[in-house]
Scaffold this active site. Structure first.
Site, PDB file in Angstrom:
ATOM      1  N   GLY A  16       0.889  -1.208   0.105  1.00 26.15           N
ATOM      2  CA  GLY A  16       0.186  -0.082  -0.060  1.00 26.15           C
ATOM      3  C   GLY A  16       0.907   1.305  -0.058  1.00 26.15           C
ATOM      4  N   ILE A  62       2.460   2.669   2.376  1.00 25.78           N
ATOM      5  CA  ILE A  62       3.816   2.458   3.234  1.00 25.78           C
ATOM      6  C   ILE A  62       4.792   1.889   2.533  1.00 25.78           C
ATOM      7  CG2 ILE A  62       4.766   2.043   5.401  1.00 25.78           C
ATOM      8  CD1 ILE A  62       2.178   3.068   6.886  1.00 25.78           C
ATOM      9  N   ARG A 116       1.630  -3.902  12.519  1.00 31.17           N
ATOM     10  CA  ARG A 116       0.933  -4.218  13.452  1.00 31.17           C
ATOM     11  C   ARG A 116       1.571  -5.598  14.133  1.00 31.17           C
ATOM     12  NH1 ARG A 116      -0.329   0.308  14.255  1.00 31.17           N
ATOM     13  NH2 ARG A 116      -2.572   1.085  14.365  1.00 31.17           N
ATOM     14  N   HIS A 144       6.826   1.550  19.373  1.00 25.83           N
ATOM     15  CA  HIS A 144       5.707   1.982  18.289  1.00 25.83           C
ATOM     16  C   HIS A 144       6.082   3.549  18.192  1.00 25.83           C
ATOM     17  CE1 HIS A 144       1.315   1.369  16.977  1.00 25.83           C
ATOM     18  NE2 HIS A 144       1.928   2.230  16.487  1.00 25.83           N
ATOM     19  N   GLY A 171       7.016   4.602  14.681  1.00 26.53           N
ATOM     20  CA  GLY A 171       7.224   4.514  13.443  1.00 26.53           C
ATOM     21  C   GLY A 171       6.838   5.830  12.780  1.00 26.53           C
ATOM     22  N   GLU A 217       0.958  -4.866  22.929  1.00 28.97           N
ATOM     23  CA  GLU A 217       1.426  -3.715  23.530  1.00 28.97           C
ATOM     24  C   GLU A 217       0.879  -3.123  24.442  1.00 28.97           C
ATOM     25  OE1 GLU A 217       1.897  -0.708  20.323  1.00 28.97           O
ATOM     26  OE2 GLU A 217       2.743  -2.213  19.218  1.00 28.97           O
TER      27      GLU A 217
HETATM   28  C1  8YV Z   1       0.128   6.121  15.223  1.00 28.28           C
HETATM   29  C2  8YV Z   1       0.211   3.899  14.061  1.00 28.28           C
HETATM   30  O1  8YV Z   1       1.048   6.910  16.019  1.00 28.28           O
HETATM   31  O2  8YV Z   1      -1.498   5.459  12.751  1.00 28.28           O
HETATM   32  C3  8YV Z   1      -1.151   4.202  13.055  1.00 28.28           C
HETATM   33  O3  8YV Z   1      -1.779   3.231  12.610  1.00 28.28           O
HETATM   34  O4  8YV Z   1       0.201   2.951  14.122  1.00 28.28           O
HETATM   35  C4  8YV Z   1       0.639   4.782  14.730  1.00 28.28           C
HETATM   36  O5  8YV Z   1       1.746   5.021  13.824  1.00 28.28           O
HETATM   37  C5  8YV Z   1      -1.063   5.589  15.962  1.00 28.28           C
HETATM   38  O6  8YV Z   1      -2.015   4.953  15.610  1.00 28.28           O
HETATM   39  C6  8YV Z   1      -1.875   6.731  16.859  1.00 28.28           C
HETATM   40  O7  8YV Z   1      -2.869   6.796  17.198  1.00 28.28           O
END
Ligand code: 8YV
Length: 328
Positions: free
Chosen positions: A159, A161, A243, A290, A292, A272
């Site tokens: 996708g 990313i 995830r 977490h 990223g 987590e």
């Molecule tokens: C976010 C993430 O920081 O956006 C996402 O799906 O995994 C993260 O990088 C997080 O979700 C903030 O709610």
């Protein structure tokens, strides 16, 4: 909406700029202390909010949705992943869900490459060595990692990313291979110089580096199951910035412990913030909390998206980042 300005309940501390703008536009209730809400506090928030702004750390499950007040009409999540929300229950109750796609793509891709490099070249291990005061000086055969240039990268989930990872990885001399639910267009494949593997099993068996970049859905839970993980080469490494639930973490930990796989770079975990203690003791693993998408710029962009989604909804229009439509 029940009032002129919608009551917006935000579950976590957001960037100051985002909170200030929200206070100007909406009847906003903030969580300035950033203490995570309990399940009963989330329910309570859903009983007074017209709009709830949760994050990945809030579990908006079927029971929460069931107990929500009828005034709750929008869940404007701060984040892209929506696996913390029971989407079917929300849809059944007529609650719209929005997210913040696109604005954390580049940051997450950067972190994916950082983990690939860190694991391949033992960056975290070297840093630990120095901080522990154990470095005895340079040696021709000490701290040897593996070259990335010329290796095969297998991207699971092409996708936004995944594609951003592929673009960067070309610059590091990796050849790009991918598996995706749907094959991407010929144009995109050409642009990324990416080879499609219809069989995930085959992809896993032939790659030097695997990058997990697909969302967590009921269909991708343990997509990298024990059986599939064991198809990987002993010399391969795996990186996950998507995830934790997509990988069978217990089996991955066993494989890393027994050197049945060379290493892992993990930014996300199955439970987590709990981390399997066995992972923490391993030198062939780089662990991140977490982070990223954790850039100031990204968080402000995410906040802007949340605000636009709420404002357009409150003004009677269709917010741009509607999750149900995007899933079709
Ligand atoms: C976010 C993430 O920081 O956006 C996402 O799906 O995994 C993260 O990088 C997080 O979700 C903030 O709610």
């Amino acid at each position: 909406m029940t009032t002129q300005k919608p009551v917006v309940v935000v579950t976590r501390k957001l960037p100051d700029m985002t909170e200030t703008r929200m206070m100007e536009l909406f009847d906003t209730r903030l969580n300035r202390d950033d203490v995570q809400l309990s399940q009963s506090e989330i329910v309570e928030a859903c009983q007074r909010a017209d709009v709830l702004v949760p994050t990945v750390t809030d579990r908006i499950d079927g029971s929460v949705i069931e107990q929500a007040g009828s005034q709750l009409k929008l869940i404007a999540s701060f984040g892209t992943g929506v696996d913390h929300i029971d989407l079917a229950a929300a849809r059944d109750k007529g609650i719209m869900v929005t997210n913040t796609p696109g604005v954390l793509t580049e940051d997450t891709a950067d972190m994916t490459l950082a983990l690939m490099l860190a694991v391949s070249r033992r960056v975290a291990e070297g840093e630990r060595l120095i901080r522990a005061g154990d470095w005895k000086g340079w040696g021709p055969t000490t701290m040897l990692g593996h070259r990335m240039w010329g290796k095969r990268l297998g991207i699971v989930g092409m996708g936004r990313i995944g594609s951003a990872v592929a673009r960067r990885a070309r610059g590091f001399g990796l050849s790009i291979h991918y598996h995706n639910r749907r094959r991407v267009s010929e144009e995109v494949e050409k642009d990324l110089e990416a080879t499609y593997w219809e069989s995930l099993d085959q992809l896993l068996a032939h790659m030097d580096i695997i990058s997990v970049n697909c969302p967590h859905t009921p269909g991708t839970f343990h997509l990298l199951s024990a059986r599939r993980l064991n198809l990987m080469k002993e010399t391969a490494i795996i990186v996950n910035t998507a995830r934790g639930e997509v990988i069978d973490e217990a089996e991955l930990t066993r494989m890393l412990t027994d050197n049945r796989i060379a290493g892992a770079g993990l930014d996300v975990f199955e439970h987590e913030p709990a981390i399997n203690p066995k992972l923490v003791g391993l030198d062939n693993v780089v662990l991140l909390p977490h982070m990223g998408s954790a850039t100031i710029e990204g968080r402000i962009d995410m906040g802007d998206k949340v605000i636009i989604n709420i404002k357009t909804f409150a003004d009677g229009h269709r917010p741009p980042d509607r999750v149900f439509e995007a899933m079709l």
